[in-house]
Design a protein around this motif. Structure first.
Motif, mmCIF file in Angstrom:
data_model
loop_
_atom_site.group_PDB
_atom_site.id
_atom_site.type_symbol
_atom_site.label_atom_id
_atom_site.label_comp_id
_atom_site.label_asym_id
_atom_site.label_seq_id
_atom_site.Cartn_x
_atom_site.Cartn_y
_atom_site.Cartn_z
ATOM 1 N N GLY A 179 28.242 7.293 29.390
ATOM 2 C CA GLY A 179 28.988 7.094 30.624
ATOM 3 C C GLY A 179 28.665 8.145 31.665
ATOM 4 O O GLY A 179 28.495 7.833 32.854
ATOM 5 N N GLY A 180 28.561 9.398 31.235
ATOM 6 C CA GLY A 180 28.288 10.475 32.177
ATOM 7 C C GLY A 180 26.865 10.484 32.698
ATOM 8 O O GLY A 180 26.618 10.759 33.878
ATOM 9 N N ARG A 181 25.916 10.150 31.829
ATOM 10 C CA ARG A 181 24.498 10.166 32.220
ATOM 11 C C ARG A 181 24.087 8.883 32.946
ATOM 12 O O ARG A 181 23.113 8.880 33.687
ATOM 13 N N THR A 182 24.772 7.798 32.714
ATOM 14 C CA THR A 182 24.482 6.400 33.074
ATOM 15 C C THR A 182 23.654 5.779 31.952
ATOM 16 O O THR A 182 22.895 6.471 31.253
ATOM 17 N N LEU A 183 23.818 4.487 31.791
ATOM 18 C CA LEU A 183 23.168 3.760 30.702
ATOM 19 C C LEU A 183 21.649 3.957 30.719
ATOM 20 O O LEU A 183 21.028 4.250 29.700
ATOM 21 N N THR A 184 21.044 3.825 31.892
ATOM 22 C CA THR A 184 19.591 3.914 32.001
ATOM 23 C C THR A 184 19.078 5.292 31.627
ATOM 24 O O THR A 184 18.156 5.441 30.805
ATOM 25 N N LYS A 185 19.669 6.314 32.213
ATOM 26 C CA LYS A 185 19.184 7.671 31.970
ATOM 27 C C LYS A 185 19.467 8.123 30.538
ATOM 28 O O LYS A 185 18.659 8.821 29.919
ATOM 29 N N PHE A 186 20.612 7.735 29.997
ATOM 30 C CA PHE A 186 20.929 8.156 28.635
ATOM 31 C C PHE A 186 19.974 7.526 27.631
ATOM 32 O O PHE A 186 19.537 8.187 26.681
ATOM 33 N N ASN A 187 19.657 6.262 27.820
ATOM 34 C CA ASN A 187 18.722 5.622 26.894
ATOM 35 C C ASN A 187 17.344 6.275 26.950
ATOM 36 O O ASN A 187 16.653 6.373 25.932
ATOM 37 N N LYS A 188 16.944 6.756 28.111
ATOM 38 C CA LYS A 188 15.687 7.513 28.195
ATOM 39 C C LYS A 188 15.801 8.833 27.439
ATOM 40 O O LYS A 188 14.855 9.257 26.771
ATOM 41 N N ASP A 189 16.985 9.476 27.548
ATOM 42 C CA ASP A 189 17.195 10.732 26.820
ATOM 43 C C ASP A 189 16.999 10.547 25.317
ATOM 44 O O ASP A 189 16.481 11.440 24.627
ATOM 45 N N LEU A 190 17.445 9.414 24.793
ATOM 46 C CA LEU A 190 17.367 9.166 23.355
ATOM 47 C C LEU A 190 15.926 9.134 22.859
ATOM 48 O O LEU A 190 15.668 9.383 21.669
ATOM 49 N N LYS A 192 13.215 10.610 24.958
ATOM 50 C CA LYS A 192 12.482 11.763 25.485
ATOM 51 C C LYS A 192 12.929 13.086 24.862
ATOM 52 O O LYS A 192 12.105 13.970 24.595
ATOM 53 N N ILE A 193 14.238 13.240 24.661
ATOM 54 C CA ILE A 193 14.766 14.505 24.120
ATOM 55 C C ILE A 193 15.791 14.216 23.009
ATOM 56 O O ILE A 193 16.929 14.689 23.052
ATOM 57 N N PRO A 194 15.398 13.441 22.009
ATOM 58 C CA PRO A 194 16.379 13.030 20.984
ATOM 59 C C PRO A 194 16.998 14.197 20.223
ATOM 60 O O PRO A 194 18.182 14.162 19.897
ATOM 61 N N ASP A 195 16.208 15.224 19.939
ATOM 62 C CA ASP A 195 16.739 16.342 19.155
ATOM 63 C C ASP A 195 17.809 17.107 19.937
ATOM 64 O O ASP A 195 18.814 17.557 19.369
ATOM 65 N N LYS A 196 17.607 17.234 21.256
ATOM 66 C CA LYS A 196 18.595 17.934 22.076
ATOM 67 C C LYS A 196 19.877 17.121 22.173
ATOM 68 O O LYS A 196 20.989 17.672 22.093
ATOM 69 N N VAL A 197 19.745 15.793 22.342
ATOM 70 C CA VAL A 197 20.934 14.935 22.396
ATOM 71 C C VAL A 197 21.704 15.041 21.086
ATOM 72 O O VAL A 197 22.936 15.196 21.077
#
Length: 369
Positions: A179-190, A192-197
Motif C-alpha cells: 500500500g505504501g509503495r504502490t502495487l507497481t513499485k512494490f512488485n518490482k521491489d520483490l 529487484k531487492i528481495p533480500d532487503k524487502v
C-alpha cells in the motif's frame, strides 16, 4: 421472551459451534457492512467516514432493524483505520470526491526504497510513528482519538444481543508495504531487492506479533480480522507467495489463536491456488471468509473438514438481484456449505447500494423468518 443477554449467549454459542466445525441449531448469519448502513439510513458518507461515533450509531440502528442476525462484523468505522492497514491516504466524499459517494484509496508512492533501511535499522514502530505523522497527516493522533470508543461500540451491540466479529484488524508486512509503495513499485521491489524487502519484513514481524498479543490479551474480543487482499495468490508466482506472504500470514493467525480469539480470515481476491496451505492453520479455530472471487464451493471441498467457512452472497446479487434470487442462493449455501462449520454472510462487505429487501432475504434464508 428472551432477554438480550440470553439472545447474545445463544447467538455466541451458535457462532462458536460453527467455528468448531459442529452443527448448531441453525446456521448463524453474520453480515459485514459499513457504507451500506449510511445508505440505508440516509446518512451522508462525508460525515459517516470521519466520525466514529456517528458511524457506530448508524450501523447499530441499521443492523438491528434488518432481522434476527446473530452478529455483525464491524461495530464502527473511521477512515483512519484503513490508512493504518494500507499506509495510504484516502480521497473522501465532500472533499476530493462528490458528496455522498464512497471513499477511495489514493494510490501514490508514500513509502520509499530507503524506508526499508529505516525499518531494518531503527525498527518498524519507529518507522510507523514517523510515517503516520509526516506522510499520513498525523494518522496516529486520529487512531488514538478513536481507540477509546471501540469498547463502547462492542458493548452497545452486545446489549442489543448481537456478537461483534471484528474487534480490530491485523495484516502482514506485505500488505502494508504494498500500500505504501504502490502495487507497481512494490512488485518490482520483490524482484529487484528481495533480500532487503524480506529483511524489513523480518524486522517488522516481532513488533506486529507483540502488538497482537498486547492488544488481544487486554481486550479479549470474540474475533478479529486477519486480512489479505493484494497478497492473494492470483497476483503472485508461487515462489514469491510462499516466500513473502504465507509464512507471515501463518504467524499472524497463530498469534491470534494463541490469545483465544477467533481469526476471521478476510480474504479478498482469489486464493484458490493455495488453499491447501490453510490446512496448516489450527483446526476448528479459524474462519475462512472469501469475497466472492475465491470459489466458496472449492473452499468447502478443500477446507470443509478443517475450517469454518463464512460467506459469500455476491455484491452484484445483493444490489441488482431479486429477493428470490438472494434467498435461493443463500439457501443453496446453507445446504451445500453448511449446515456444520458454516456462517452465512456477504462476500466481503455489503455493497453501499444493496437493496434492503435483498439483505433481509439473505437473513431470512438462515432464520426462516
Amino acid at each position: 421472551m428472551k432477554t438480550t443477554q440470553e439472545l447474545y449467549n445463544e447467538r455466541l454459542n451458535r457462532i462458536k459451534k460453527a467455528v468448531a466445525l459442529e452443527t448448531p441449531d441453525r446456521v448463524p448469519v453474520v453480515p459485514a457492512g459499513i457504507a451500506f448502513a449510511a445508505y440505508h439510513l440516509g446518512v451522508k458518507t462525508s460525515e459517516f467516514a470521519v466520525n466514529a461515533e456517528l458511524s457506530h450509531k448508524t450501523m447499530l440502528e441499521s443492523f438491528t432493524s434488518l432481522g434476527e442476525l446473530d452478529g455483525v462484523q464491524e461495530s464502527l468505522f473511521h477512515i483512519s483505520s484503513l490508512g493504518s492497514l494500507w499506509l495510504s491516504r484516502f480521497k473522501l466524499p465532500g472533499r476530493e470526491l462528490p458528496e455522498n459517494t464512497l471513499w477511495q484509496t489514493d494510490e501514490v508512492e508514500l513509502m520509499t526504497v530507503e524506508d526499508y533501511d529505516i525499518i531494518i535499522n531503527k525498527g518498524f514502530s519507529y518507522f510507523l510513528a514517523d510515517y503516520y505523522k509526516n506522510r499520513l497527516d498525523d494518522l496516529g493522533a486520529q487512531l488514538k482519538q478513536n481507540a477509546p470508543f471501540y469498547p463502547t461500540a462492542v458493548k452497545n451491540f452486545r446489549e442489543s444481543g448481537l456478537v461483534v466479529m471484528q474487534s480490530g484488524a491485523f495484516t502482514i508486512p506485505y500488505e502494508m508495504f504494498c500500500g505504501g509503495r504502490t502495487l507497481t513499485k512494490f512488485n518490482k521491489d520483490l524482484y529487484k531487492i528481495p533480500d532487503k524487502v524480506q529483511a524489513a519484513m523480518e524486522t517488522a514481524m516481532p513488533e506486529i506479533l507483540n502488538s497482537i498479543k498486547t492488544r488481544l490479551s487486554t481486550s479479549q474480543p470474540v474475533a478479529v480480522w486477519v486480512g489479505g487482499w493484494r497478497a492473494a495468490s492470483e497476483f503472485l508466482s508461487p515462489k514469491i507467495w510462499r516466500r513473502f506472504v504465507w509464512p507471515y500470514f501463518k504467524q499472524v493467525v497463530e498469534a491470534v489463536v494463541a490469545e483465544g480469539v477467533i481469526p476471521v480470515l478476510h480474504l479478498d481476491s482469489n486464493w484458490e491456488r493455495d488453499l491447501e496451505f490453510f490446512r496448516e492453520l489450527p483446526r476448528g479455530k479459524c474462519i475462512f471468509s472469501p469475497d466472492g472471487s475465491t470459489n466458496i464451493f472449492k473452499v468447502k471441498e478443500i477446507l470443509g473438514d478443517h475450517m469454518c467457512i463464512m460467506g459469500d452472497v455476491p455484491a452484484a446479487m445483493l444490489t441488482i438481484g431479486t429477493e428470490d434470487e438472494v434467498y435461493e442462493y443463500s439457501t443453496k449455501l446453507i445446504r451445500e456449505i453448511g449446515p456444520s462449520g458454516y456462517i452465512l454472510s456477504t462476500g466481503c462487505d455489503l455493497p453501499f447500494n444493496a437493496k434492503v429487501e435483498n439483505v433481509k432475504a439473505m437473513i431470512s434464508a438462515a432464520t426462516g423468518k
